[in-house]
Design a protein around this motif. Structure first.
Motif, PDB file in Angstrom:
ATOM      1  N   PRO A 168      -4.683 -13.652  19.673  1.00  0.00           N
ATOM      2  CA  PRO A 168      -3.344 -14.236  19.845  1.00  0.00           C
ATOM      3  C   PRO A 168      -3.138 -14.846  21.227  1.00  0.00           C
ATOM      4  O   PRO A 168      -2.539 -15.909  21.362  1.00  0.00           O
ATOM      5  CB  PRO A 168      -2.389 -13.061  19.612  1.00  0.00           C
ATOM      6  CG  PRO A 168      -3.187 -12.044  18.865  1.00  0.00           C
ATOM      7  CD  PRO A 168      -4.626 -12.257  19.212  1.00  0.00           C
ATOM      8  N   GLU A 169      -3.669 -14.187  22.256  1.00  0.00           N
ATOM      9  CA  GLU A 169      -3.521 -14.704  23.621  1.00  0.00           C
ATOM     10  C   GLU A 169      -4.282 -16.023  23.784  1.00  0.00           C
ATOM     11  O   GLU A 169      -3.868 -16.893  24.554  1.00  0.00           O
ATOM     12  CB  GLU A 169      -4.038 -13.680  24.646  1.00  0.00           C
ATOM     13  CG  GLU A 169      -3.319 -12.346  24.607  1.00  0.00           C
ATOM     14  CD  GLU A 169      -3.858 -11.385  23.542  1.00  0.00           C
ATOM     15  OE1 GLU A 169      -3.249 -10.314  23.376  1.00  0.00           O
ATOM     16  OE2 GLU A 169      -4.878 -11.688  22.880  1.00  0.00           O
ATOM     17  N   TYR A 215      -9.104 -22.165  31.891  1.00  0.00           N
ATOM     18  CA  TYR A 215      -7.808 -21.510  31.732  1.00  0.00           C
ATOM     19  C   TYR A 215      -8.025 -20.057  31.308  1.00  0.00           C
ATOM     20  O   TYR A 215      -8.895 -19.765  30.488  1.00  0.00           O
ATOM     21  CB  TYR A 215      -6.968 -22.235  30.670  1.00  0.00           C
ATOM     22  CG  TYR A 215      -6.766 -23.694  31.010  1.00  0.00           C
ATOM     23  CD1 TYR A 215      -5.685 -24.106  31.779  1.00  0.00           C
ATOM     24  CD2 TYR A 215      -7.689 -24.655  30.591  1.00  0.00           C
ATOM     25  CE1 TYR A 215      -5.523 -25.442  32.114  1.00  0.00           C
ATOM     26  CE2 TYR A 215      -7.534 -25.985  30.915  1.00  0.00           C
ATOM     27  CZ  TYR A 215      -6.449 -26.383  31.685  1.00  0.00           C
ATOM     28  OH  TYR A 215      -6.296 -27.699  32.019  1.00  0.00           O
ATOM     29  N   THR A 216      -7.217 -19.189  31.840  1.00  0.00           N
ATOM     30  CA  THR A 216      -7.313 -17.761  31.558  1.00  0.00           C
ATOM     31  C   THR A 216      -6.710 -17.434  30.204  1.00  0.00           C
ATOM     32  O   THR A 216      -5.626 -17.903  29.868  1.00  0.00           O
ATOM     33  CB  THR A 216      -6.562 -16.964  32.647  1.00  0.00           C
ATOM     34  OG1 THR A 216      -7.057 -17.344  33.922  1.00  0.00           O
ATOM     35  CG2 THR A 216      -6.710 -15.463  32.445  1.00  0.00           C
ATOM     36  N   ARG A 240      -7.549 -11.102  35.807  1.00  0.00           N
ATOM     37  CA  ARG A 240      -7.652 -12.186  34.820  1.00  0.00           C
ATOM     38  C   ARG A 240      -8.564 -11.829  33.650  1.00  0.00           C
ATOM     39  O   ARG A 240      -8.542 -12.502  32.634  1.00  0.00           O
ATOM     40  CB  ARG A 240      -8.159 -13.459  35.506  1.00  0.00           C
ATOM     41  CG  ARG A 240      -7.147 -14.054  36.465  1.00  0.00           C
ATOM     42  CD  ARG A 240      -7.708 -15.243  37.232  1.00  0.00           C
ATOM     43  NE  ARG A 240      -8.007 -16.347  36.346  1.00  0.00           N
ATOM     44  CZ  ARG A 240      -8.961 -17.234  36.573  1.00  0.00           C
ATOM     45  NH1 ARG A 240      -9.720 -17.149  37.641  1.00  0.00           N
ATOM     46  NH2 ARG A 240      -9.171 -18.221  35.721  1.00  0.00           N
ATOM     47  N   GLY A 241      -9.371 -10.819  33.780  1.00  0.00           N
ATOM     48  CA  GLY A 241     -10.267 -10.455  32.696  1.00  0.00           C
ATOM     49  C   GLY A 241     -11.402 -11.448  32.529  1.00  0.00           C
ATOM     50  O   GLY A 241     -11.631 -12.300  33.381  1.00  0.00           O
ATOM     51  N   ALA A 242     -12.105 -11.364  31.403  1.00  0.00           N
ATOM     52  CA  ALA A 242     -13.311 -12.168  31.183  1.00  0.00           C
ATOM     53  C   ALA A 242     -13.098 -13.336  30.224  1.00  0.00           C
ATOM     54  O   ALA A 242     -13.987 -14.155  30.064  1.00  0.00           O
ATOM     55  CB  ALA A 242     -14.427 -11.272  30.638  1.00  0.00           C
ATOM     56  N   ARG A 243     -11.934 -13.418  29.604  1.00  0.00           N
ATOM     57  CA  ARG A 243     -11.737 -14.426  28.567  1.00  0.00           C
ATOM     58  C   ARG A 243     -11.181 -15.718  29.155  1.00  0.00           C
ATOM     59  O   ARG A 243     -10.260 -15.692  29.965  1.00  0.00           O
ATOM     60  CB  ARG A 243     -10.803 -13.887  27.483  1.00  0.00           C
ATOM     61  CG  ARG A 243     -11.336 -12.588  26.884  1.00  0.00           C
ATOM     62  CD  ARG A 243     -10.560 -12.076  25.703  1.00  0.00           C
ATOM     63  NE  ARG A 243      -9.129 -11.921  25.919  1.00  0.00           N
ATOM     64  CZ  ARG A 243      -8.287 -11.491  24.986  1.00  0.00           C
ATOM     65  NH1 ARG A 243      -8.726 -11.170  23.777  1.00  0.00           N
ATOM     66  NH2 ARG A 243      -7.006 -11.381  25.236  1.00  0.00           N
ATOM     67  N   ARG A 244     -11.775 -16.857  28.716  1.00  0.00           N
ATOM     68  CA  ARG A 244     -11.345 -18.162  29.198  1.00  0.00           C
ATOM     69  C   ARG A 244     -11.422 -19.186  28.073  1.00  0.00           C
ATOM     70  O   ARG A 244     -12.222 -19.065  27.148  1.00  0.00           O
ATOM     71  CB  ARG A 244     -12.240 -18.691  30.334  1.00  0.00           C
ATOM     72  CG  ARG A 244     -12.369 -17.803  31.548  1.00  0.00           C
ATOM     73  CD  ARG A 244     -11.148 -17.905  32.468  1.00  0.00           C
ATOM     74  NE  ARG A 244     -11.396 -17.181  33.697  1.00  0.00           N
ATOM     75  CZ  ARG A 244     -11.270 -15.886  33.863  1.00  0.00           C
ATOM     76  NH1 ARG A 244     -10.908 -15.121  32.853  1.00  0.00           N
ATOM     77  NH2 ARG A 244     -11.497 -15.315  35.026  1.00  0.00           N
ATOM     78  N   ASP A 291     -16.803 -13.451  27.405  1.00  0.00           N
ATOM     79  CA  ASP A 291     -17.729 -12.677  28.243  1.00  0.00           C
ATOM     80  C   ASP A 291     -17.992 -13.351  29.596  1.00  0.00           C
ATOM     81  O   ASP A 291     -19.088 -13.289  30.128  1.00  0.00           O
ATOM     82  CB  ASP A 291     -19.033 -12.410  27.488  1.00  0.00           C
ATOM     83  CG  ASP A 291     -19.683 -13.695  26.980  1.00  0.00           C
ATOM     84  OD1 ASP A 291     -19.310 -14.799  27.428  1.00  0.00           O
ATOM     85  OD2 ASP A 291     -20.563 -13.588  26.119  1.00  0.00           O
ATOM     86  N   HIS A 292     -16.955 -13.984  30.133  1.00  0.00           N
ATOM     87  CA  HIS A 292     -16.996 -14.607  31.455  1.00  0.00           C
ATOM     88  C   HIS A 292     -18.196 -15.541  31.621  1.00  0.00           C
ATOM     89  O   HIS A 292     -19.027 -15.377  32.499  1.00  0.00           O
ATOM     90  CB  HIS A 292     -16.968 -13.545  32.566  1.00  0.00           C
ATOM     91  CG  HIS A 292     -16.460 -14.096  33.859  1.00  0.00           C
ATOM     92  ND1 HIS A 292     -17.290 -14.433  34.891  1.00  0.00           N
ATOM     93  CD2 HIS A 292     -15.209 -14.367  34.280  1.00  0.00           C
ATOM     94  CE1 HIS A 292     -16.573 -14.882  35.899  1.00  0.00           C
ATOM     95  NE2 HIS A 292     -15.301 -14.853  35.550  1.00  0.00           N
ATOM     96  N   TYR A 293     -18.275 -16.534  30.745  1.00  0.00           N
ATOM     97  CA  TYR A 293     -19.226 -17.647  30.815  1.00  0.00           C
ATOM     98  C   TYR A 293     -20.658 -17.299  30.396  1.00  0.00           C
ATOM     99  O   TYR A 293     -21.544 -18.132  30.542  1.00  0.00           O
ATOM    100  CB  TYR A 293     -19.260 -18.289  32.215  1.00  0.00           C
ATOM    101  CG  TYR A 293     -17.926 -18.401  32.887  1.00  0.00           C
ATOM    102  CD1 TYR A 293     -16.915 -19.187  32.347  1.00  0.00           C
ATOM    103  CD2 TYR A 293     -17.663 -17.726  34.074  1.00  0.00           C
ATOM    104  CE1 TYR A 293     -15.684 -19.293  32.975  1.00  0.00           C
ATOM    105  CE2 TYR A 293     -16.441 -17.827  34.705  1.00  0.00           C
ATOM    106  CZ  TYR A 293     -15.451 -18.610  34.148  1.00  0.00           C
ATOM    107  OH  TYR A 293     -14.243 -18.705  34.769  1.00  0.00           O
TER     108      TYR A 293
END
Length: 157
Positions: free
Chosen positions: A75-76, A117-118, A127-131, A145-147
């Protein structure tokens, strides 16, 4: 006198080396942004290049990466995608910064093509790992998983 000249020559030589190194960095020999993203390795001659040819729809380049339907994003992630489409406002100061594709996973593009974008992670204090990373041509990618890996977002699905 020769000792003084030698010292001066060493000083001038050292300054020239420093200026040369600074010029290389500014001219694109290396560069970076935070978060471990960048294009340092993506443009080397030994990097694998992937096709950025338009997909069957013609609008979004096909990256050759695995895909994820927009409806399958958390959802985010869907909320972040809506913010990107509407131009913000974004909740994090770093949203919209240049993603330079240092990992070389996304298709190789010119510097400044990608923005990141976060995607907030519930329960995280940072910010966590999701982008979501978006390209100028409308191509968008999701990483949780942060790239370390990306999936191209199939918008509207």
């Amino acid at each position: 006198m020769s000792r003084t000249w030698r010292n001066r020559l060493q000083l001038v030589g050292g300054l020239l080396l420093i200026l040369l190194a600074a010029w290389i960095v500014v001219a694109g020999g290396s560069g970076g942004d935070s978060g471990g993203s960048g294009d340092g390795g993506a443009t080397s001659a030994t990097s694998e290049t992937r096709s950025a040819a338009p997909s069957s729809g013609g609008a979004t380049p096909d990256s050759g990466l695995a895909t994820i339907a927009e409806s399958a994003l958390p959802p985010e992630g869907r909320e972040t995608l809506e913010l990107i489409r509407s131009g913000g406002p974004f909740p994090y100061d770093r949203d919209g910064i240049t993603f330079q594709n240092r990992e070389g996973i996304l298709p190789s593009q010119q510097r400044g093509y990608y923005r990141e974008y976060t995607v907030p992670t519930p329960g995280e204090d940072d910010r966590g790992a999701r982008r979501i990373v978006g390209g100028e041509a409308g191509d968008r990618y999701y990483t949780d998983d942060h790239y370390d890996s990306f999936r191209q977002i199939e918008e509207g699905q």
